[in-house]
Design a protein around this motif. Structure first.
Motif, PDB file in Angstrom:
ATOM      1  N   ARG A 156     -19.695 -14.913 -63.463  1.00 51.08           N
ATOM      2  CA  ARG A 156     -18.718 -15.750 -62.760  1.00 51.08           C
ATOM      3  C   ARG A 156     -18.255 -15.119 -61.446  1.00 51.08           C
ATOM      4  N   PHE A 157     -18.893 -14.036 -61.054  1.00 48.60           N
ATOM      5  CA  PHE A 157     -18.458 -13.307 -59.869  1.00 48.60           C
ATOM      6  C   PHE A 157     -18.726 -14.090 -58.599  1.00 48.60           C
ATOM      7  N   THR A 158     -17.728 -14.192 -57.757  1.00 40.19           N
ATOM      8  CA  THR A 158     -17.855 -14.783 -56.430  1.00 40.19           C
ATOM      9  C   THR A 158     -16.700 -14.283 -55.569  1.00 40.19           C
ATOM     10  N   LEU A 159     -16.963 -14.140 -54.288  1.00 35.15           N
ATOM     11  CA  LEU A 159     -15.899 -13.805 -53.345  1.00 35.15           C
ATOM     12  C   LEU A 159     -15.512 -15.016 -52.506  1.00 35.15           C
ATOM     13  N   ARG A 160     -16.013 -16.175 -52.886  1.00 30.43           N
ATOM     14  CA  ARG A 160     -15.637 -17.390 -52.178  1.00 30.43           C
ATOM     15  C   ARG A 160     -14.240 -17.837 -52.613  1.00 30.43           C
ATOM     16  N   GLY A 161     -13.619 -18.649 -51.797  1.00 23.55           N
ATOM     17  CA  GLY A 161     -12.324 -19.216 -52.142  1.00 23.55           C
ATOM     18  C   GLY A 161     -11.178 -18.507 -51.456  1.00 23.55           C
ATOM     19  N   SER A 162     -10.036 -19.175 -51.472  1.00 25.58           N
ATOM     20  CA  SER A 162      -8.879 -18.681 -50.730  1.00 25.58           C
ATOM     21  C   SER A 162      -8.293 -17.399 -51.322  1.00 25.58           C
ATOM     22  N   ARG A 163      -8.437 -17.173 -52.616  1.00 22.04           N
ATOM     23  CA  ARG A 163      -7.821 -15.990 -53.221  1.00 22.04           C
ATOM     24  C   ARG A 163      -8.460 -14.692 -52.753  1.00 22.04           C
ATOM     25  N   PHE A 164      -9.682 -14.783 -52.196  1.00 18.36           N
ATOM     26  CA  PHE A 164     -10.385 -13.576 -51.767  1.00 18.36           C
ATOM     27  C   PHE A 164     -10.447 -13.433 -50.244  1.00 18.36           C
ATOM     28  N   VAL A 165      -9.621 -14.195 -49.537  1.00 16.11           N
ATOM     29  CA  VAL A 165      -9.660 -14.137 -48.065  1.00 16.11           C
ATOM     30  C   VAL A 165      -9.382 -12.727 -47.564  1.00 16.11           C
ATOM     31  N   ARG A 166      -8.333 -12.103 -48.056  1.00 13.73           N
ATOM     32  CA  ARG A 166      -7.976 -10.761 -47.585  1.00 13.73           C
ATOM     33  C   ARG A 166      -9.062  -9.747 -47.928  1.00 13.73           C
ATOM     34  N   LEU A 167      -9.662  -9.889 -49.111  1.00 13.86           N
ATOM     35  CA  LEU A 167     -10.718  -8.970 -49.514  1.00 13.86           C
ATOM     36  C   LEU A 167     -11.941  -9.141 -48.622  1.00 13.86           C
ATOM     37  N   ARG A 168     -12.311 -10.387 -48.347  1.00 15.14           N
ATOM     38  CA  ARG A 168     -13.455 -10.630 -47.458  1.00 15.14           C
ATOM     39  C   ARG A 168     -13.184 -10.082 -46.060  1.00 15.14           C
ATOM     40  N   ASN A 169     -11.945 -10.210 -45.593  1.00 14.37           N
ATOM     41  CA  ASN A 169     -11.606  -9.697 -44.262  1.00 14.37           C
ATOM     42  C   ASN A 169     -11.729  -8.175 -44.206  1.00 14.37           C
ATOM     43  N   LYS A 170     -11.304  -7.491 -45.259  1.00 15.27           N
ATOM     44  CA  LYS A 170     -11.416  -6.026 -45.277  1.00 15.27           C
ATOM     45  C   LYS A 170     -12.881  -5.602 -45.276  1.00 15.27           C
ATOM     46  N   ILE A 171     -13.695  -6.298 -46.045  1.00 14.28           N
ATOM     47  CA  ILE A 171     -15.119  -5.976 -46.090  1.00 14.28           C
ATOM     48  C   ILE A 171     -15.755  -6.209 -44.724  1.00 14.28           C
ATOM     49  N   SER A 172     -15.420  -7.318 -44.101  1.00 15.30           N
ATOM     50  CA  SER A 172     -15.966  -7.615 -42.766  1.00 15.30           C
ATOM     51  C   SER A 172     -15.538  -6.571 -41.746  1.00 15.30           C
ATOM     52  N   ARG A 173     -14.299  -6.118 -41.861  1.00  9.59           N
ATOM     53  CA  ARG A 173     -13.793  -5.121 -40.918  1.00  9.59           C
ATOM     54  C   ARG A 173     -14.594  -3.826 -41.027  1.00  9.59           C
ATOM     55  N   ALA A 174     -14.905  -3.413 -42.250  1.00 12.77           N
ATOM     56  CA  ALA A 174     -15.684  -2.194 -42.434  1.00 12.77           C
ATOM     57  C   ALA A 174     -17.094  -2.363 -41.884  1.00 12.77           C
ATOM     58  N   ARG A 175     -17.679  -3.508 -42.099  1.00 15.97           N
ATOM     59  CA  ARG A 175     -19.039  -3.737 -41.613  1.00 15.97           C
ATOM     60  C   ARG A 175     -19.062  -3.813 -40.093  1.00 15.97           C
ATOM     61  N   ARG A 176     -18.025  -4.383 -39.493  1.00 11.70           N
ATOM     62  CA  ARG A 176     -17.960  -4.411 -38.024  1.00 11.70           C
ATOM     63  C   ARG A 176     -17.821  -3.002 -37.450  1.00 11.70           C
ATOM     64  N   ALA A 177     -17.232  -2.097 -38.248  1.00 13.43           N
ATOM     65  CA  ALA A 177     -17.102  -0.701 -37.806  1.00 13.43           C
ATOM     66  C   ALA A 177     -18.421   0.057 -37.915  1.00 13.43           C
ATOM     67  N   GLY A 178     -19.456  -0.625 -38.396  1.00  7.09           N
ATOM     68  CA  GLY A 178     -20.771   0.007 -38.469  1.00  7.09           C
ATOM     69  C   GLY A 178     -21.159   0.499 -39.848  1.00  7.09           C
ATOM     70  N   LEU A 179     -20.398   0.137 -40.885  1.00  8.21           N
ATOM     71  CA  LEU A 179     -20.697   0.630 -42.225  1.00  8.21           C
ATOM     72  C   LEU A 179     -22.028   0.090 -42.724  1.00  8.21           C
ATOM     73  N   GLU A 180     -22.852   0.994 -43.239  1.00  7.45           N
ATOM     74  CA  GLU A 180     -24.091   0.641 -43.908  1.00  7.45           C
ATOM     75  C   GLU A 180     -24.068   1.230 -45.309  1.00  7.45           C
ATOM     76  N   VAL A 181     -24.413   0.413 -46.301  1.00  5.65           N
ATOM     77  CA  VAL A 181     -24.347   0.829 -47.700  1.00  5.65           C
ATOM     78  C   VAL A 181     -25.752   0.949 -48.264  1.00  5.65           C
ATOM     79  N   ALA A 182     -25.999   2.047 -48.964  1.00  6.02           N
ATOM     80  CA  ALA A 182     -27.310   2.258 -49.576  1.00  6.02           C
ATOM     81  C   ALA A 182     -27.127   2.854 -50.961  1.00  6.02           C
ATOM     82  N   GLU A 183     -28.013   2.496 -51.870  1.00  9.78           N
ATOM     83  CA  GLU A 183     -28.018   3.142 -53.183  1.00  9.78           C
ATOM     84  C   GLU A 183     -28.829   4.426 -53.089  1.00  9.78           C
TER      85      GLU A 183
END
Length: 320
Positions: free
Chosen positions: A107-134
């Protein structure tokens, strides 16, 4: 006899059971059946982690054997509800001490209004150049050792790294864990490790995280979101955020013979114990992900609760 890891995979229904394999733990066995009790000593006390790991029909007898071996200063921590009822039936005083939190990945999703702030924080990190690797277990992780040192120094000279009830990044069992690292301009700025979870809610446990003090906001959220996407693609069922002491306390979770004195003590720490354990900040992070399951967890004292035992438990975890 099967290894402790094999025993956990076969019999455990505790989402944090992999932590029973942490360095520094000891194990009690009874040759009559496959099973193990994980524990460590602190002062005069023996702290058992997670209950008896064995088949349901052997749990009571393994607990009896362990009690005979350890004596009256036995305290069991991070018990699930079924464990709590077993220990209460064996003469322990059992109280809720916190809760663990889990997301159903189907049931996992980041869509919807309840996750707006979380999506914004993630976007901010990615705009700062964050790259994630396993990162694989046999890769060179010396950069993460340096990150750990910086993280710990930033906490202050009196702060020590937590242990026993939290995950670890090194050791011979690292090949069973998964490690996600975030880098900016080639420099590691944060990481999260995940341990396997067995039983009725199988999947992964978010068990250890570190970040540089000056890492941009959203790094940990972006790391975890990437890992969750990978887990979903791999067909995992649940992501567990693990145990947080002194949270989720509720009278409806207490057993009939719970200690009222300990209940008041736990509520006091929930309200005022931030200096001892950072429960509030941990809970805030976990609730960002809108967990689908909140599971009460328990502590059991052989006999009456002792405040000295709680103090020794905090010492065993390096919290004080």
């Amino acid at each position: 006899m099967p290894s402790v890891l094999d025993t956990l995979a076969e019999h455990s229904d505790n989402p944090s059971s992999f932590l029973a394999l942490n360095s520094g733990n000891e194990y009690f066995r009874d040759d009559r059946f496959d099973g193990a009790c994980a524990y460590r000593r602190s002062g005069r006390y023996v702290f058992q982690f997670g209950g008896p790991f064995t088949a349901p029909e052997h749990r009571a007898r393994l607990l009896d054997s362990f009690v005979k071996e350890t004596g009256p200063r036995l305290v069991a921590v991070q018990l699930q509800r079924a464990d709590a009822e077993l220990y209460a039936a064996h003469g322990f005083t059992v109280n809720q001490i916190g809760a663990s939190y889990a997301v159903d990945l189907s049931r996992f999703t980041l869509r919807g209004s309840r996750f707006v702030r979380l999506r914004n924080k993630i976007s901010r990190a990615r705009r700062a150049g964050l790259e994630v690797a396993e990162v694989q277990h046999d890769d060179d992780c010396s950069e993460l050792d340096r990150l750990d040192d910086t993280w710990l120094r930033d906490k202050g000279r009196h702060v020590k790294e937590l242990r026993f009830l939290v995950g670890q990044r090194t050791g011979p069992l690292q090949r069973h864990r998964r490690l996600f690292v975030g880098r900016i301009d080639g420099t590691a700025v944060g990481y999260i490790t995940y341990s396997p979870v067995y039983g009725s809610r199988p999947g992964w446990l978010h068990d250890l995280s570190r970040r540089l003090p000056d890492a941009p906001p959203g790094v940990m959220e972006a790391l975890n979101a990437t890992a969750m996407e990978r887990f979903v693609a791999d067909g995992a069922d649940w992501l567990h955020f693990g145990f947080t002491p002194f949270t989720g306390l509720d009278d409806q979770h207490e057993l009939p013979d719970a200690s009222r004195t300990f209940t008041r003590f736990a509520r006091l720490l929930a309200d005022r114990g931030q200096a001892i354990y950072p429960a509030a900040s941990q809970l805030e992070y976990k609730e960002k992900w809108a967990p689908h399951a909140v599971l009460p967890e328990y502590i059991a004292f052989l006999g009456r609760p002792r405040i000295g035992a709680v103090w020794r438990l905090l010492r065993a975890t390096n919290a004080v």
